[in-house]
Design a protein around this motif. Structure first.
Motif, PDB file in Angstrom:
ATOM      1  N   ASP A  66       0.846  -1.194   0.000  1.00 44.03           N
ATOM      2  CA  ASP A  66       0.000   0.000   0.000  1.00 44.03           C
ATOM      3  C   ASP A  66       0.885   1.250   0.000  1.00 44.03           C
ATOM      4  O   ASP A  66       1.541   1.548   1.001  1.00 44.03           O
ATOM      5  N   PRO A  67       0.910   1.991  -1.100  1.00 50.44           N
ATOM      6  CA  PRO A  67       1.781   3.187  -1.149  1.00 50.44           C
ATOM      7  C   PRO A  67       1.430   4.228  -0.099  1.00 50.44           C
ATOM      8  O   PRO A  67       2.310   4.939   0.394  1.00 50.44           O
ATOM      9  N   ASP A  68       0.156   4.336   0.275  1.00 51.52           N
ATOM     10  CA  ASP A  68      -0.254   5.356   1.237  1.00 51.52           C
ATOM     11  C   ASP A  68       0.288   5.082   2.629  1.00 51.52           C
ATOM     12  O   ASP A  68       0.585   6.017   3.386  1.00 51.52           O
ATOM     13  N   VAL A  69       0.408   3.811   2.984  1.00 49.97           N
ATOM     14  CA  VAL A  69       0.999   3.459   4.277  1.00 49.97           C
ATOM     15  C   VAL A  69       2.442   3.936   4.335  1.00 49.97           C
ATOM     16  O   VAL A  69       2.875   4.569   5.305  1.00 49.97           O
ATOM     17  N   TRP A  70       3.192   3.659   3.277  1.00 50.89           N
ATOM     18  CA  TRP A  70       4.598   4.069   3.249  1.00 50.89           C
ATOM     19  C   TRP A  70       4.732   5.587   3.203  1.00 50.89           C
ATOM     20  O   TRP A  70       5.658   6.153   3.810  1.00 50.89           O
ATOM     21  N   ASN A  71       3.838   6.252   2.517  1.00 51.78           N
ATOM     22  CA  ASN A  71       3.894   7.705   2.436  1.00 51.78           C
ATOM     23  C   ASN A  71       3.696   8.341   3.810  1.00 51.78           C
ATOM     24  O   ASN A  71       4.423   9.258   4.208  1.00 51.78           O
ATOM     25  N   LEU A  72       2.701   7.833   4.555  1.00 48.85           N
ATOM     26  CA  LEU A  72       2.452   8.355   5.894  1.00 48.85           C
ATOM     27  C   LEU A  72       3.594   7.987   6.837  1.00 48.85           C
ATOM     28  O   LEU A  72       3.989   8.785   7.702  1.00 48.85           O
ATOM     29  N   MET A  73       4.157   6.812   6.642  1.00 46.88           N
ATOM     30  CA  MET A  73       5.286   6.399   7.470  1.00 46.88           C
ATOM     31  C   MET A  73       6.504   7.285   7.224  1.00 46.88           C
ATOM     32  O   MET A  73       7.257   7.611   8.155  1.00 46.88           O
ATOM     33  N   ALA A  74       6.719   7.679   5.985  1.00 44.68           N
ATOM     34  CA  ALA A  74       7.840   8.574   5.683  1.00 44.68           C
ATOM     35  C   ALA A  74       7.691   9.888   6.441  1.00 44.68           C
ATOM     36  O   ALA A  74       8.670  10.421   6.990  1.00 44.68           O
ATOM     37  N   GLU A  75       6.464  10.396   6.502  1.00 43.71           N
ATOM     38  CA  GLU A  75       6.237  11.652   7.227  1.00 43.71           C
ATOM     39  C   GLU A  75       6.458  11.461   8.724  1.00 43.71           C
ATOM     40  O   GLU A  75       7.073  12.305   9.389  1.00 43.71           O
ATOM     41  N   ALA A  76       5.945  10.350   9.262  1.00 45.21           N
ATOM     42  CA  ALA A  76       6.110  10.084  10.693  1.00 45.21           C
ATOM     43  C   ALA A  76       7.592   9.919  11.046  1.00 45.21           C
ATOM     44  O   ALA A  76       8.063  10.403  12.082  1.00 45.21           O
ATOM     45  N   ALA A  77       8.332   9.238  10.182  1.00 46.69           N
ATOM     46  CA  ALA A  77       9.757   9.048  10.433  1.00 46.69           C
ATOM     47  C   ALA A  77      10.495  10.380  10.421  1.00 46.69           C
ATOM     48  O   ALA A  77      11.365  10.642  11.268  1.00 46.69           O
ATOM     49  N   GLY A  78      10.144  11.235   9.471  1.00 45.84           N
ATOM     50  CA  GLY A  78      10.789  12.540   9.402  1.00 45.84           C
ATOM     51  C   GLY A  78      10.506  13.386  10.629  1.00 45.84           C
ATOM     52  O   GLY A  78      11.398  14.062  11.159  1.00 45.84           O
ATOM     53  N   ARG A  79       9.263  13.332  11.111  1.00 48.00           N
ATOM     54  CA  ARG A  79       8.907  14.146  12.271  1.00 48.00           C
ATOM     55  C   ARG A  79       9.513  13.620  13.567  1.00 48.00           C
ATOM     56  O   ARG A  79       9.671  14.377  14.541  1.00 48.00           O
ATOM     57  N   SER A  80       9.813  12.326  13.600  1.00 48.15           N
ATOM     58  CA  SER A  80      10.320  11.725  14.837  1.00 48.15           C
ATOM     59  C   SER A  80      11.828  11.516  14.822  1.00 48.15           C
ATOM     60  O   SER A  80      12.379  10.898  15.736  1.00 48.15           O
ATOM     61  N   GLY A  81      12.508  12.012  13.800  1.00 49.09           N
ATOM     62  CA  GLY A  81      13.965  11.951  13.772  1.00 49.09           C
ATOM     63  C   GLY A  81      14.545  10.663  13.224  1.00 49.09           C
ATOM     64  O   GLY A  81      15.754  10.445  13.321  1.00 49.09           O
ATOM     65  N   HIS A  82      13.714   9.806  12.643  1.00 44.86           N
ATOM     66  CA  HIS A  82      14.216   8.567  12.041  1.00 44.86           C
ATOM     67  C   HIS A  82      14.442   8.812  10.544  1.00 44.86           C
ATOM     68  O   HIS A  82      13.719   8.295   9.687  1.00 44.86           O
ATOM     69  N   ASP A  83      15.476   9.589  10.245  1.00 45.70           N
ATOM     70  CA  ASP A  83      15.654  10.070   8.877  1.00 45.70           C
ATOM     71  C   ASP A  83      15.922   8.950   7.889  1.00 45.70           C
ATOM     72  O   ASP A  83      15.412   8.955   6.760  1.00 45.70           O
ATOM     73  N   ALA A  84      16.724   7.974   8.289  1.00 46.14           N
ATOM     74  CA  ALA A  84      17.018   6.866   7.370  1.00 46.14           C
ATOM     75  C   ALA A  84      15.739   6.095   7.038  1.00 46.14           C
ATOM     76  O   ALA A  84      15.490   5.752   5.878  1.00 46.14           O
TER      77      ALA A  84
END
Length: 488
Positions: free
Chosen positions: A411-429
């Protein structure tokens, strides 16, 4: 409503669809029984049916607009899950794509890809009418029509999958009948003779898919006669529209003899259909309102004309209240409906979604959490909770989305939202890895590889060697996807 006031609202704008042909065989089947399929495994340019389907889906997502409402997606998934065990599929791993398009169409692609246009909700007046179209498409998959088409390709030059994709996406682009004709002409310009043969052979395949679809519906406790009514409706639309028939019929030729055969076979099944309840009418209201936001009265009128449940009309009004920024009224209405229909998870999920639309993140999270206590795997509640947490506790949202991605890795939308969550929480990789996954699922492999390069460097800088290893494994997989696209 499905996120009209949030950033994902742009994803709900109507765009094109696919008019994928249900590919046909080279020999007429004189018997009225389904054929002995024999060996139906095939490959195309070295790709298995599964690989072919996923490669095609990446290309398709890159060029069309998907419908990104988890509540509608979950309902469609539950319908397919009801039908698949009865559908004669030998490897029933189905990927569903819901296309944002007003056009009446559905399609099946080798490897278990089933697509449905949101326009089908408008034209299918009942749960079983809608299900009949999906059951028909599962029939194409179970009978391996693409494999049998490829077996015939040694005797007739056929359009390549890439040519079909190009023509069909052009057909979808402008959303009108003239574009449909243009799309068909694109193929016909280079493959006219082969396409003519293909459409002629497809009459046999359509009848096979009808018969399997009828059997599937009866087995699943649905009314096979709904297929006869649905296809008769499409035939009537075709006669009224003249040169602009429903897009579904452009690739699923419907003759009077075929319609008569459907009616006759439907009557052979005992009437053991179960009453479907109001859920379909509510989903239909949801989709039609999102497609016609400025004229909710037209949606209400169409629901009444099809004798929709009164509960669906109340649900529609709650959606209208949410869209018109009256969240308290909307939430109260959703809550009353949920009390009356406690088994319909879509009702409390709709309330949680309305709270999220109103920027009431904590309320949305609390409502989603209550649903998850009863149904931990309910996808809409999981996504609403994650999106609500994004604005409250990004680290928790990131953890939640990693779990969702394990269960919904296509599901591309799951990964898209996860990318945003990772960016906001400092998990840049992780953010770049998630973005890479979203890109590869939507056909942008090169850009996905670039994101993997960034992710690998960041993981090495932080000493996360387990993540580095995962990224390298995914790079190899991406290159395999890229090679498949090159063959396409």
């Amino acid at each position: 409503m499905p996120g009209f006031s949030r950033k994902r609202s742009g994803c709900l704008l109507l765009a094109g669809t696919l008019l994928i042909a249900s590919l046909s065989s080279s020999a007429e089947q004189r018997s009225h029984e389904l054929p002995d399929l024999g060996t139906t495994r095939t490959s195309f340019q070295g790709l298995s049916e599964y690989q072919l389907g996923r490669t095609w889906l990446r290309q398709f997502r890159a060029q069309t607009s998907q419908w990104r409402d988890p509540i509608t997606q979950a309902w469609l998934r539950s319908l397919v899950d009801q039908l698949v065990p009865c559908s004669q599929l030998d490897h029933p791993r189905i990927t569903i794509t819901l296309v944002s398009s007003r056009m009446l169409n559905a399609f099946a692609v080798p490897g278990g890809v089933v697509g449905v246009n949101t326009g089908l909700f408008r034209y299918a007046p009942s749960h079983d009418a809608f299900a009949s179209v999906v059951a028909h498409e599962l029939g194409h998959l179970s009978q391996h029509h693409f494999a049998r088409q490829m077996a015939a390709s040694e005797r007739a030059q056929l359009p390549t999958m890439a040519a079909l994709l190009a023509g069909m996406v052009i057909a979808a682009g402008a959303g009108g009948s003239s574009s449909s004709n243009l799309g068909m002409a694109t193929i016909a310009g280079t493959q006219a003779a082969a396409l003519q043969n293909q459409l002629a052979y497809s009459r046999q395949y359509e009848q096979e898919a009808d018969r399997v679809g009828l059997q599937t519906m009866a087995c699943a406790g649905m009314d096979p006669d709904a297929m006869a009514h649905m296809f008769a409706t499409m035939a009537q639309l075709a006669s009224l529209q003249g040169d602009s028939p429903p897009e579904f019929l452009l690739t699923h030729p419907l003759t009077q003899s075929r319609l008569s055969d459907i009616r006759a076979r439907a009557k052979q099944y005992h009437d053991a259909a179960h009453a479907p309840g109001p859920e379909y009418d509510m989903i239909r209201a949801r989709v039609m309102l999102a497609s016609n936001m400025e004229h909710p009265e037209e949606v209400r009128s169409q629901l009444r004309e099809s004798n929709a449940s009164p509960l669906a009309l109340r649900y529609l009004q709650a959606l209208v209240d949410s869209v018109n920024h009256h969240p308290d009224q909307a939430l109260a209405a959703f809550d009353r409906l949920a009390e009356e229909q406690p088994d319909l998870l879509m009702l409390p999920a709709s309330a949680a979604d309305a709270a999220l639309d109103a920027d009431r993140n904590r309320a949305a999270l609390q409502r989603a959490q209550r649903i998850l206590e009863l149904a931990p795997d309910y996808f809409p509640a999981r996504m609403i909770a994650a999106e609500a947490q994004l604005g409250i506790a990004p680290e928790e949202a990131f953890t939640r989305l990693r779990a969702i991605a394990r269960d919904h890795d296509e599901d591309p939308d799951v990964w898209n939202l996860m990318a945003e969550a990772a960016g906001r929480s400092g998990h840049d990789a992780w953010g770049h890895l998630a973005l890479a996954e979203q890109l590869q699922l939507t056909g942008h492999i090169d850009r996905g590889l670039d994101q993997l390069d960034i992710a690998e460097k960041l993981s090495q800088q932080t000493g996360d060697y387990a993540l580095t290893g995962r990224i390298r494994e995914r790079r190899q997989a991406f290159r395999g996807y890229q090679q498949a696209l090159d063959k396409f």
